[in-house]
Design an enzyme around this catalytic site. Structure first.
Site, short mmCIF file in Angstrom:
data_model
loop_
_atom_site.label_atom_id
_atom_site.label_comp_id
_atom_site.label_asym_id
_atom_site.label_seq_id
_atom_site.Cartn_x
_atom_site.Cartn_y
_atom_site.Cartn_z
N ASP A 195 -13.23 29.47 -50.57
CA ASP A 195 -12.44 30.70 -50.60
C ASP A 195 -11.45 30.76 -49.44
O ASP A 195 -11.83 31.01 -48.29
CB ASP A 195 -13.38 31.91 -50.54
CG ASP A 195 -12.65 33.23 -50.80
OD1 ASP A 195 -11.44 33.19 -51.08
OD2 ASP A 195 -13.29 34.29 -50.70
N ASP A 418 -4.30 31.61 -52.96
CA ASP A 418 -5.72 31.92 -52.80
C ASP A 418 -6.56 31.07 -53.75
O ASP A 418 -6.34 31.10 -54.96
CB ASP A 418 -5.94 33.41 -53.07
CG ASP A 418 -7.40 33.82 -52.94
OD1 ASP A 418 -8.12 33.21 -52.13
OD2 ASP A 418 -7.81 34.75 -53.65
#
Length: 541
Positions: A195, A418
């Site tokens: 992440d 992301d």
């Protein structure tokens, strides 16, 4: 950069191969979880079994923390070494043995909740008191002393890179990628979600009072000789979010509580601690051996909720001081990269997360760079912002107002890249113009009007070679990112494809998600503040 599948007509084509679909006719099928019990070295590693103590709650502040790299040669030049190391870690797509068909709708809703959480974080950061705990003069002095105590002996680092494998897995409809990590002494194997949109590294710990289901046992701090609790009096405790309301620190041995949340009720609460992570160090000659990274800050989570099922926790790769990439920066330098395999890849297919300078990537003939920028009023933020100038569909640059891509006065806006968000999201009115551009240009497939959330969607039954208008992002510094069809149209079953993008409010930011990043080698170069991307068969990296 020229896309290998771009054409002068602005049309992309893609072969539809039924063999690439699962038995349910969907590219979104779950995959079998790899065996949890394998070891790095049968003589030194074990499968994880299942302590920590605790408290709760959000808001992270900045400082630095160093880690120590052990058991390597000590006759190298520290200044040169930091530029040469590369860390390669295995990245896998998350899989599960749970029953139930994955849903595009499910992970789209998770994405939207994640975006809402991002906006809350930005708002809270803007509203923080100007004199924060970390910036307090006395506290800052203590943090500097702690950094000096834990400054690694960089001369002990062997030139090379750290490398691990990454796999794709779309089970549970979450759309995340995960990697193998070995934690503790002796090292035990865990699967952590990758992440870049968060900083904290954390693992589910025993005793686990409220935890989601994972593959294999929980991490047991009592079973590791290298586990160390961080005291609530330790200056490093100021790096994690404190309980709300704050809890008094009564004793020197009282552990530092943390609370971190992601949206859609996903959160982790536990003790902030130090532990040893074992990584694969690859030398310049190609040989590899396992080395230990000591004193890495992480969360030992006793209360964990959310859509993390199957994984053991999360590896944060954001820009903040708590992320894995920031903590080992002094060892491998200031860059890392990953290559996300196709989401419908066989579970045996993997690629790499690489920490350090990857000379092969830097020599890629189609490597393109765009600069990374700071968010408004967030000089050292978690997120990786890029500056979009325009969008081109089918060879035509859309008339999107320039202010759509800029930062807003309240700290919102902008565009981030992301790995933890699945689809791509564009702020209004950009999304509506993109959607309309595709709808206007696609006439050779029947439009499906009743599919939930994603639009436009098309019936492609019987189509062997899919043709769609091309899609390209142009950045303010002149860089261009061209995407193949499979990165911006998603197969929801064997007969239906939909545009893999959605809209957000103007005050929110736009996001280039992991679906658009598949089969690109993506480089985060913090020293030169730039993002690199090159079309790559990630399974071959």
């Amino acid at each position: 950069m020229k896309s290998p599948v771009a054409s002068s007509s602005g049309i992309h084509s893609h072969n539809l191969n039924p063999s690439n679909l699962n038995s349910n006719g969907s590219f979104l099928a779950g995959m079998q979880m790899p065996d949890h019990s394998y070891d790095i070295n049968p003589n030194s590693l074990t499968s994880s079994t299942t302590g920590c103590t605790l408290s709760s709650s959000p808001n992270e502040e900045e400082s630095e923390q160093r880690v120590v790299f052990n058991d390597v040669e000590r006759d190298q030049n520290p200044r040169n070494l930091a530029k040469e190391h590369i860390v390669k870690l295995p990245l896998r797509h998350r899989t599960s043995r749970h029953e139930g068909k994955p849903s595009v709708v499910e992970y789209t809703l998770r994405d939207l909740n994640r975006i809402h959480t991002f906006q809350r974080r930005i708002t809270e950061k803007r509203n923080q008191n100007a004199v924060s705990r970390v910036l307090n003069h006395g506290h800052r002095h203590l943090l500097e002393e702690k950094r000096a105590e834990n400054e690694p002996d960089v001369s002990s680092v062997l030139p090379g890179h750290l490398m691990g494998s990454l796999k794709s897995g779309v089970s549970l409809g979450s759309g995340e990628y995960f990697m193998d990590v070995f934690v503790g002494t002796p090292p035990k194997h865990f699967l952590l979600i990758l992440d870049t949109g968060s900083d904290l590294n954390w693992i589910q710990c025993t005793p686990c009072y409220d935890c989601f289901e994972q593959e294999g046992p929980h991490y047991d701090p009592k079973g590791s000789s290298s586990f160390k609790n961080i005291s609530c009096h330790d200056p490093r405790c100021a790096l994690v979010s404190s309980p709300d309301p704050p809890q008094p620190c009564k004793g020197q041995d009282q552990s530092c509580p943390y609370f971190y949340w992601y949206g859609d009720s996903s959160n982790t609460t536990g003790d902030f601690a130090l532990e040893t992570f074992t990584v694969n160090l690859t030398a310049p000659n190609g040989t590899s051996e396992f080395k230990k990274v000591e004193n890495l800050m992480f969360g030992c989570g006793h209360w964990n909720r959310g859509l993390f099922h199957g994984a053991s926790g999360l590896l944060g790769l954001g820009r903040g001081p708590l992320s894995f990439s920031s903590q080992i920066q002094s060892l491998y330098g200031h860059s890392f990269s990953y290559c996300l395999v196709e989401r419908n890849s066989d579970p045996s297919v993997s690629s790499k997360l690489i920490f350090g300078e990857d000379k092969k990537l830097l020599a890629h003939p189609e490597l393109n760079f765009t600069k990374l920028v700071n968010g408004k009023e967030n000089p050292v933020d978690t997120f990786y912002y890029v500056e979009v100038k325009s969008i081109t569909v089918g060879g035509e640059t859309l008339n999107i107002p320039e202010e759509t891509w800029g930062f807003t006065e309240d700290g919102g806006g902008g565009t981030i890249i992301d790995s933890g968000t699945t689809l791509s999201y564009f702020a209004e009115p950009a999304y509506e113009l993109i959607k309309d551009a595709f709808t206007k240009r696609i006439k050779n497939y029947p439009l499906i009007s009743d599919f939930p959330i994603l639009k436009p969607c098309y019936n492609v039954s019987g189509v062997d070679k899919l043709e769609m208008p091309s899609f390209r992002i142009q950045f303010k510094d002149g860089a261009e990112w061209n995407f193949p069809i499979q990165n911006y149209f998603i197969w929801v079953d064997q007969e239906v494809v939909c545009l893999a993008m959605l809209g957000t409010k103007r005050t929110a930011f736009s996001i280039i998600g992991n679906y658009q990043q598949q089969n690109f080698h993506v480089l985060y170069d913090m020293k030169k503040s730039r993002l690199g991307f090159a079309p790559t068969r990630c399974a071959e990296v």
